[in-house]
Scaffold this active site. Structure first.
Site, PDB file in Angstrom:
ATOM      1  N   PHE A   1      57.085   0.265   3.774  1.00 13.45           N
ATOM      2  CA  PHE A   1      57.990  -0.624   2.788  1.00 13.45           C
ATOM      3  C   PHE A   1      56.841   0.219   1.637  1.00 13.45           C
ATOM      4  CE2 PHE A   1      58.474  -4.686   0.716  1.00 13.45           C
ATOM      5  CZ  PHE A   1      58.971  -4.580   1.102  1.00 13.45           C
TER       6      PHE A   1
ATOM      7  N   ASP B   1      49.768  -3.684   7.334  1.00  9.41           N
ATOM      8  CA  ASP B   1      50.585  -4.822   6.327  1.00  9.41           C
ATOM      9  C   ASP B   1      51.499  -5.239   7.667  1.00  9.41           C
ATOM     10  OD1 ASP B   1      52.272  -5.919   5.545  1.00  9.41           O
ATOM     11  OD2 ASP B   1      52.521  -5.157   3.383  1.00  9.41           O
TER      12      ASP B   1
ATOM     13  N   TYR C   1      55.924 -15.903   3.350  1.00  8.07           N
ATOM     14  CA  TYR C   1      57.274 -16.906   3.363  1.00  8.07           C
ATOM     15  C   TYR C   1      58.400 -16.104   4.359  1.00  8.07           C
ATOM     16  CZ  TYR C   1      57.238 -12.635   0.971  1.00  8.07           C
ATOM     17  OH  TYR C   1      57.504 -11.066   0.157  1.00  8.07           O
ATOM     18  N   LYS C   2      58.285 -15.272   5.949  1.00  8.67           N
ATOM     19  CA  LYS C   2      59.145 -15.180   6.744  1.00  8.67           C
ATOM     20  C   LYS C   2      59.295 -15.909   7.421  1.00  8.67           C
ATOM     21  CE  LYS C   2      58.883 -10.500   4.335  1.00  8.67           C
ATOM     22  NZ  LYS C   2      58.294  -8.794   3.873  1.00  8.67           N
TER      23      LYS C   2
ATOM     24  N   ARG D   1      70.908  -5.569   8.715  1.00 11.56           N
ATOM     25  CA  ARG D   1      69.230  -6.451   9.632  1.00 11.56           C
ATOM     26  C   ARG D   1      69.641  -8.078  10.016  1.00 11.56           C
ATOM     27  NH1 ARG D   1      63.902  -6.057   6.608  1.00 11.56           N
ATOM     28  NH2 ARG D   1      64.495  -7.658   5.078  1.00 11.56           N
TER      29      ARG D   1
HETATM   30  C1  PLP Z   1      58.726  -7.940   3.010  1.00  8.62           C
HETATM   31  C2  PLP Z   1      57.230  -7.352   2.535  1.00  8.62           C
HETATM   32  C3  PLP Z   1      56.387  -7.119   1.878  1.00  8.62           C
HETATM   33  C4  PLP Z   1      56.755  -8.018   0.202  1.00  8.62           C
HETATM   34  O1  PLP Z   1      56.133  -7.976  -0.629  1.00  8.62           O
HETATM   35  P1  PLP Z   1      54.973  -8.543  -2.164  1.00  8.62           P
HETATM   36  O2  PLP Z   1      54.421  -8.682  -2.281  1.00  8.62           O
HETATM   37  O3  PLP Z   1      55.212 -10.571  -1.383  1.00  8.62           O
HETATM   38  O4  PLP Z   1      56.755  -9.076  -2.903  1.00  8.62           O
HETATM   39  C5  PLP Z   1      55.343  -6.625   1.459  1.00  8.62           C
HETATM   40  N1  PLP Z   1      55.627  -5.715   2.821  1.00  8.62           N
HETATM   41  C6  PLP Z   1      55.937  -5.639   3.773  1.00  8.62           C
HETATM   42  C7  PLP Z   1      55.301  -4.777   4.724  1.00  8.62           C
HETATM   43  C8  PLP Z   1      56.715  -6.572   4.148  1.00  8.62           C
HETATM   44  O5  PLP Z   1      58.098  -6.822   4.773  1.00  8.62           O
END
Ligand code: PLP
Length: 418
Positions: free
Chosen positions: A132, A203, A228-229, A377
């Site tokens: 990511f 992560d 939030y996911k 997705r």
């Molecule tokens: C959604 C996601 C993020 C988002 O990070 P934020 O700081 O909340 O914007 C980070 N890493 C991964 C792997 C994600 O899927």
């Protein structure tokens, strides 16, 4: 055979699956718009039905009436810890090793800095090519600040094991790939990293809540992720971080705010770290955003994560099987691994017209999302996704592909958020 000639869908099949689904009643604990097929819980989880009333109570009573007294009386000061304890069983963490605070990006920054301090003589942060973006950006920023003594090494996912040598300080990886839905072997890679003398920072944004994680049992050093996911904490809800108990008193956060001080309300002139994981807190937490996480995590109280994972696997299995059967010959490829243990809770299809296809699907009330360059997705959140939703999504996609409505002008315009 022409796609048009295929046997029509049998809606009874999904009805039977939904009727025998032990998690089906969980859907009633969400407030989802009537008639909408929501397959984007991997990006923004659905709203729990209890959230609006809880937030109204926090705003009207705790804030409106309690005012500043609520830091003590309503437990605002310890909310970060309380929510962290709720996450302990979901993450398979040790007690008192999780806090909810800041964003995932900021937590990655803090944890990566802490990990690098524990490995002062090793230059490499190892990750994979498709990780990511925020994770790599954070690492690059941190590297710039260390005067170039460290570097980011990115390899293909299947080259990670071979790349784990004595130069690696930290292996920093997404557990489930946001773009393909592929899941790494967290246990094996953690063990291999440790065997090479490296630390791990996982992560788990795309696996928390849908895959049993066992962070403590697998001796994971550090982890962070979103609420939030799949955890349904609301748009922009603060993230969580995990630090293995052995490291907690050895680490020093680079962001030394007063909430991570040993005695914040002594207002001492110099920094002294709080005991344990509290030292990773920084400043005053966003109470209203944190408050929305509480009813969301409440949904997990009596859930068996193995059952959640089992349903997730069956949903994605059905999605892939139907895509194979109904979309063959229509330019669609499934890029998500077909072996259940190698994928998370989303299915990703590639198609040259992925963006207008997703727009056409959304116009029909089926919400998935688009990821560069050509990915559609579909998140299968096991708490509220029905087997019938999967059927509807595939059927709609098939109709759009056959009917060509994706080519309408209104579906071509790229939006700011995809
Ligand atoms: C959604 C996601 C993020 C988002 O990070 P934020 O700081 O909340 O914007 C980070 N890493 C991964 C792997 C994600 O899927």
């Amino acid at each position: 055979m022409q796609p048009q000639a295929k046997t029509p869908f049998d809606p009874a099949e999904a009805r039977v699956l939904d009727a025998s689904d032990p998690l089906a009643p969980m859907r009633n604990r969400f407030d989802l718009p009537e008639g909408l097929i929501y397959l984007d819980g991997n990006s923004l989880g659905a709203m729990p039905a209890a959230t609006p009333a809880h937030l109204a109570q926090v705003v009207k009573q705790q804030w409106g009436e309690g005012l500043v007294r609520s830091w003590n009386a309503a437990g605002w000061f310890e909310l970060s810890r309380r929510l962290g304890e709720r996450l302990v069983p979901i993450l398979g963490a040790a007690p008192d090793s999780v806090r909810v605070c800041d964003s995932t990006s900021i937590n990655l920054y803090k944890l990566l800095a802490c990990a690098l301090q524990l490995a002062p003589d090793r230059p490499v942060i190892l990750t994979e090519h498709g990780s990511f973006p925020t994770d790599s950006y954070i690492a690059q920023g941190l590297i710039d600040q260390t005067g170039g003594r460290r570097r980011l090494k990115r390899v293909a996912a299947d080259e990670l094991l071979a790349a784990l040598d004595r130069s690696v300080a930290v292996l920093m990886l997404s557990h489930v790939d946001y773009r393909s839905g592929a899941m790494q072997d967290l246990a094996q890679l953690t063990q291999a990293a440790h065997a090479a003398g490296a630390l791990v920072l996982w992560d788990v944004s795309h696996s928390a809540g849908v895959v049993p994680l066992d962070l403590f049992r697998h001796a994971v050093d550090f982890a962070a992720g979103c609420t939030y996911k799949y955890l349904n904490g609301g748009p922009g809800a603060p993230a969580f971080l995990y630090v293995a108990p052995v490291h907690q008193s050895r680490i020093a956060t680079p962001l030394r705010g007063w909430f991570g001080h040993a005695r914040p309300f002594a207002f001492e002139p110099d920094y002294a770290p709080a005991k344990g994981i509290d030292r990773l807190l920084c400043g005053t937490p966003p109470i209203l955003s944190m408050a929305a996480i509480e009813p969301a995590l409440e949904l997990w109280r009596d859930l068996d994560l193995a059952a959640v994972r089992a349903k997730s696997v069956r949903l994605t299995e059905r999605f892939i099987a139907l895509a194979d059967r109904e979309l063959s010959g229509l330019g669609v490829d499934c890029v998500t691994p077909r072996e259940a243990h190698k994928r998370g809770s989303q299915v990703c299809l590639s198609h040259a017209r992925a963006w207008p296809l997703i727009q056409a699907l959304i116009a029909r009330g089926v919400i998935g999302d688009f990821r560069e360059p050509d990915i559609l997705r579909f998140g299968c959140a096991p708490l509220y996704t029905r087997f019938a939703d999967i059927d509807r999504a595939i059927l709609s996609l098939r109709e759009i592909l056959l009917g060509g409505d994706w080519s309408r002008a209104e579906f071509q315009q790229r939006k700011e958020v995809t």
